[in-house]
Design a protein around this motif. Structure first.
Motif, PDB file in Angstrom:
ATOM      1  N   ILE A 129      46.263 -23.009 -56.031  1.00 15.04           N
ATOM      2  CA  ILE A 129      44.961 -22.997 -56.702  1.00 15.04           C
ATOM      3  C   ILE A 129      44.940 -24.065 -57.799  1.00 15.04           C
ATOM      4  CG2 ILE A 129      43.363 -21.623 -58.085  1.00 15.04           C
ATOM      5  CD1 ILE A 129      44.500 -19.140 -56.621  1.00 15.04           C
ATOM      6  N   THR A 130      43.911 -24.883 -57.806  1.00 12.60           N
ATOM      7  CA  THR A 130      43.788 -25.948 -58.793  1.00 12.60           C
ATOM      8  C   THR A 130      43.480 -25.370 -60.167  1.00 12.60           C
ATOM      9  OG1 THR A 130      42.951 -27.442 -57.092  1.00 12.60           O
ATOM     10  CG2 THR A 130      42.554 -28.063 -59.387  1.00 12.60           C
ATOM     11  N   PRO A 131      44.219 -25.746 -61.213  1.00  8.43           N
ATOM     12  CA  PRO A 131      43.966 -25.219 -62.562  1.00  8.43           C
ATOM     13  C   PRO A 131      42.565 -25.581 -63.046  1.00  8.43           C
ATOM     14  CG  PRO A 131      46.111 -26.311 -62.442  1.00  8.43           C
ATOM     15  CD  PRO A 131      45.398 -26.639 -61.172  1.00  8.43           C
ATOM     16  N   ALA A 132      42.012 -24.707 -63.876  1.00  9.15           N
ATOM     17  CA  ALA A 132      40.697 -24.961 -64.460  1.00  9.15           C
ATOM     18  C   ALA A 132      40.575 -24.165 -65.754  1.00  9.15           C
ATOM     19  CB  ALA A 132      39.587 -24.550 -63.488  1.00  9.15           C
ATOM     20  N   GLU A 133      39.632 -24.564 -66.589  1.00 10.97           N
ATOM     21  CA  GLU A 133      39.384 -23.844 -67.834  1.00 10.97           C
ATOM     22  C   GLU A 133      38.880 -22.440 -67.516  1.00 10.97           C
ATOM     23  OE1 GLU A 133      36.733 -24.356 -71.948  1.00 10.97           O
ATOM     24  OE2 GLU A 133      36.647 -25.874 -70.360  1.00 10.97           O
ATOM     25  N   ARG A 134      39.353 -21.464 -68.252  1.00  9.38           N
ATOM     26  CA  ARG A 134      39.017 -20.036 -68.103  1.00  9.38           C
ATOM     27  C   ARG A 134      39.526 -19.449 -66.789  1.00  9.38           C
ATOM     28  NH1 ARG A 134      34.212 -20.060 -67.204  1.00  9.38           N
ATOM     29  NH2 ARG A 134      33.573 -22.174 -67.738  1.00  9.38           N
ATOM     30  N   LEU A 135      40.451 -20.125 -66.141  1.00  9.91           N
ATOM     31  CA  LEU A 135      41.034 -19.631 -64.892  1.00  9.91           C
ATOM     32  C   LEU A 135      42.521 -19.391 -65.071  1.00  9.91           C
ATOM     33  CD1 LEU A 135      40.981 -19.123 -61.771  1.00  9.91           C
ATOM     34  CD2 LEU A 135      41.417 -21.588 -61.508  1.00  9.91           C
ATOM     35  N   SER A 136      42.965 -18.189 -64.719  1.00 17.22           N
ATOM     36  CA  SER A 136      44.395 -17.895 -64.649  1.00 17.22           C
ATOM     37  C   SER A 136      44.705 -17.413 -63.240  1.00 17.22           C
ATOM     38  CB  SER A 136      44.799 -16.839 -65.679  1.00 17.22           C
ATOM     39  OG  SER A 136      44.089 -15.627 -65.481  1.00 17.22           O
ATOM     40  N   THR A 137      45.937 -17.585 -62.808  1.00  9.16           N
ATOM     41  CA  THR A 137      46.337 -17.190 -61.461  1.00  9.16           C
ATOM     42  C   THR A 137      47.475 -16.189 -61.526  1.00  9.16           C
ATOM     43  OG1 THR A 137      47.891 -19.032 -61.270  1.00  9.16           O
ATOM     44  CG2 THR A 137      45.642 -19.412 -60.498  1.00  9.16           C
ATOM     45  N   ARG A 138      47.457 -15.251 -60.587  1.00  2.00           N
ATOM     46  CA  ARG A 138      48.510 -14.254 -60.501  1.00  2.00           C
ATOM     47  C   ARG A 138      48.857 -14.013 -59.039  1.00  2.00           C
ATOM     48  NH1 ARG A 138      45.992  -9.675 -64.686  1.00  2.00           N
ATOM     49  NH2 ARG A 138      45.819 -11.072 -66.508  1.00  2.00           N
ATOM     50  N   GLN A 139      50.129 -13.780 -58.786  1.00  2.00           N
ATOM     51  CA  GLN A 139      50.571 -13.493 -57.426  1.00  2.00           C
ATOM     52  C   GLN A 139      50.271 -12.029 -57.100  1.00  2.00           C
ATOM     53  OE1 GLN A 139      53.081 -11.624 -55.769  1.00  2.00           O
ATOM     54  NE2 GLN A 139      52.665 -12.654 -53.818  1.00  2.00           N
ATOM     55  N   GLY A 140      49.771 -11.800 -55.898  1.00  2.00           N
ATOM     56  CA  GLY A 140      49.486 -10.436 -55.486  1.00  2.00           C
ATOM     57  C   GLY A 140      49.359 -10.338 -53.985  1.00  2.00           C
ATOM     58  N   ASP A 141      49.847  -9.247 -53.427  1.00  2.00           N
ATOM     59  CA  ASP A 141      49.786  -8.985 -51.995  1.00  2.00           C
ATOM     60  C   ASP A 141      49.099  -7.641 -51.805  1.00  2.00           C
ATOM     61  OD1 ASP A 141      50.316  -8.230 -49.300  1.00  2.00           O
ATOM     62  OD2 ASP A 141      52.128  -9.450 -49.270  1.00  2.00           O
ATOM     63  N   VAL A 142      48.061  -7.589 -50.989  1.00  2.00           N
ATOM     64  CA  VAL A 142      47.291  -6.350 -50.845  1.00  2.00           C
ATOM     65  C   VAL A 142      48.084  -5.239 -50.163  1.00  2.00           C
ATOM     66  CG1 VAL A 142      45.049  -7.489 -50.869  1.00  2.00           C
ATOM     67  CG2 VAL A 142      46.232  -7.128 -48.680  1.00  2.00           C
TER      68      VAL A 142
END
Length: 228
Positions: free
Chosen positions: A37-50
């Motif tokens: 996922i490309t970084p962006a302002e107000r964006l955070s990323t987290r790893q998750g598997d349903v």
């Protein structure tokens, strides 16, 4: 609002992420491979598997609402109507696995553990019984349900789980999706009369999902159709 998007690397999920950011929301993008996922302002990323409810609870912790864009793996890639991605999407609907029927209940458990009270689930117009549609579209939906019976069953289990939950849920059933540009000119609402096989862009579907999460209180605990 802080919005968690599950399936943020998929066809709709990417557009939901973009639209939520455009509207000024804080976004937590949850994916099995968040590094793409490309970084962006107000964006955070987290790893998750349903398929991992406890891990999913950690991924959505601290958010206000969850939008689920999960579905059968299709390896979708933009292109013309005969692209490999579209053929894979078709194949995925014939052999959908259990990503919806197992994944959505795990998301529900994660919401309970994380204290998230609002959930928006992307489903599909193929789940409609057709009562709100024209006679011709009811007939075509019936044929579609038989052709893609495995995918319909998988999504139906997921929808029923959401409806039985005590969350402030919204189920969004879009028409067929494509990569056209956003128009923000579409029909959406509970029992809305749409053309199920007239394509809707991923971007317009995304706008509807963000509306369901952030600005449509009358849609709570309702099934919303979206299309043309």
């Amino acid at each position: 609002m802080k919005i968690a998007i599950i399936g943020a690397t998929g066809g709709t999920g990417r557009k939901v992420m973009e639209r939520a950011l455009e509207l000024g929301h804080e976004v937590v993008a949850v994916a099995r491979r968040p590094e793409v996922i490309t970084p962006a302002e107000r964006l955070s990323t987290r790893q998750g598997d349903v398929f991992d409810a406890s891990g999913m609870a950690k991924a959505i912790a601290g958010t206000d609402v969850v939008i689920s864009c999960i579905g059968p793996t299709s390896n979708f890639s933009p292109g013309n109507v005969m692209s490999k991605g579209n053929l894979n999407a078709l194949a995925a609907n014939f052999s959908p696995g259990t990503v919806m029927s197992e994944g959505i209940p795990n998301i529900l458990k994660a919401c309970q553990r994380a204290g998230v009270k609002r959930l928006v689930m992307q489903s599909g117009i193929g789940l409609s019984d057709g009562k709100e549609l024209s006679a011709g579209n009811r007939w075509v939906i019936g044929i579609n349900r038989r052709i893609f019976s495995k995918a319909i069953k998988d999504k139906a289990i997921a929808e029923h789980a959401v409806q039985r939950s005590d969350l402030d849920w919204v189920i969004v059933r879009p028409a067929g999706l494509n990569n056209a540009a956003a128009t923000l000119n579409y029909t959406a609402g509970p029992a809305a009369r749409i053309a199920p096989f007239r394509p809707l862009s991923f971007a317009d579907c995304a706008d509807c999902l963000v509306r369901a999460a952030a600005s449509e209180p009358a849609w709570v605990r309702k099934i919303v159709n979206v299309g043309q």
